[in-house]
Design a protein around this motif. Structure first.
Motif, PDB file in Angstrom:
ATOM      1  N   CYS A  20       6.476  -0.242  -9.941  1.00  0.00           N
ATOM      2  CA  CYS A  20       5.530  -0.775  -8.957  1.00  0.00           C
ATOM      3  C   CYS A  20       4.138  -0.911  -9.574  1.00  0.00           C
ATOM      4  CB  CYS A  20       5.490   0.141  -7.740  1.00  0.00           C
ATOM      5  SG  CYS A  20       4.703  -0.584  -6.301  1.00  0.00           S
ATOM      6  N   HIS A  25       0.737  -3.239  -8.450  1.00  0.00           N
ATOM      7  CA  HIS A  25       0.460  -2.661  -7.138  1.00  0.00           C
ATOM      8  C   HIS A  25      -0.289  -1.340  -7.338  1.00  0.00           C
ATOM      9  CE1 HIS A  25       4.552  -4.703  -6.212  1.00  0.00           C
ATOM     10  NE2 HIS A  25       3.579  -5.587  -6.204  1.00  0.00           N
ATOM     11  N   CYS A  29       3.994  -0.043  -2.993  1.00  0.00           N
ATOM     12  CA  CYS A  29       4.000  -1.058  -1.947  1.00  0.00           C
ATOM     13  C   CYS A  29       5.157  -0.809  -0.971  1.00  0.00           C
ATOM     14  CB  CYS A  29       4.093  -2.447  -2.563  1.00  0.00           C
ATOM     15  SG  CYS A  29       5.640  -2.780  -3.395  1.00  0.00           S
ATOM     16  N   CYS A  32       8.716  -1.248  -2.395  1.00  0.00           N
ATOM     17  CA  CYS A  32       9.156  -0.185  -3.282  1.00  0.00           C
ATOM     18  C   CYS A  32       9.407   1.123  -2.538  1.00  0.00           C
ATOM     19  CB  CYS A  32       8.151   0.028  -4.409  1.00  0.00           C
ATOM     20  SG  CYS A  32       8.052  -1.378  -5.540  1.00  0.00           S
TER      21      CYS A  32
HETATM   22 ZN   LIG Z   1       5.940  -2.407  -5.589  1.00  0.00          ZN
END
Ligand SMILES: [Zn+2]
Length: 101
Positions: A20, A25, A29, A32
């Motif tokens: 991720c 990110h 996120c 995920c």
């Molecule tokens: Zn992610």
């Protein structure tokens, strides 16, 4: 001592975080974290429990599509990076729980 399932969950969590972050990110996120929750649930209900070896060599496919494809992508992505960052650590070490935080 942690069970095999717990180790597997820990490794997976670490991999998802690496993946991720690598995708840009800042925090985990929603995609995920959903995937993480899903895979933890699957591992908890693994019919083999702690008796079998690694999930990689398991004949039962715990993960259903599309999560299965995503998890394979994450394992490939994070696996390479963990190896590059810690060349002395092999996936075998991770699997055997010799890799301590
Ligand atoms: Zn992610």
């Amino acid at each position: 001592m942690a069970s095999r399932i717990e180790r597997e969950q820990k490794t997976l969590k670490r991999m998802i975080h690496i993946y991720c972050k690598g995708k840009g990110h800042a925090v985990l996120c929603s995609d995920c974290s959903e995937l993480l929750a899903y895979s933890n649930e699957r591992l908890d209900s693994c019919p083999y429990g702690n008796k079998k070896g690694s999930c990689k060599s398991c004949k039962t496919h715990c993960y259903k599509e599309p999560q299965r494809t995503k998890i394979r992508e994450i394992m490939r992505y994070a696996g390479t990076r963990m190896f590059l960052r810690h060349p002395g650590i092999t996936m075998g070490h991770v699997r055997d729980g010799k890799w301590k935080d």
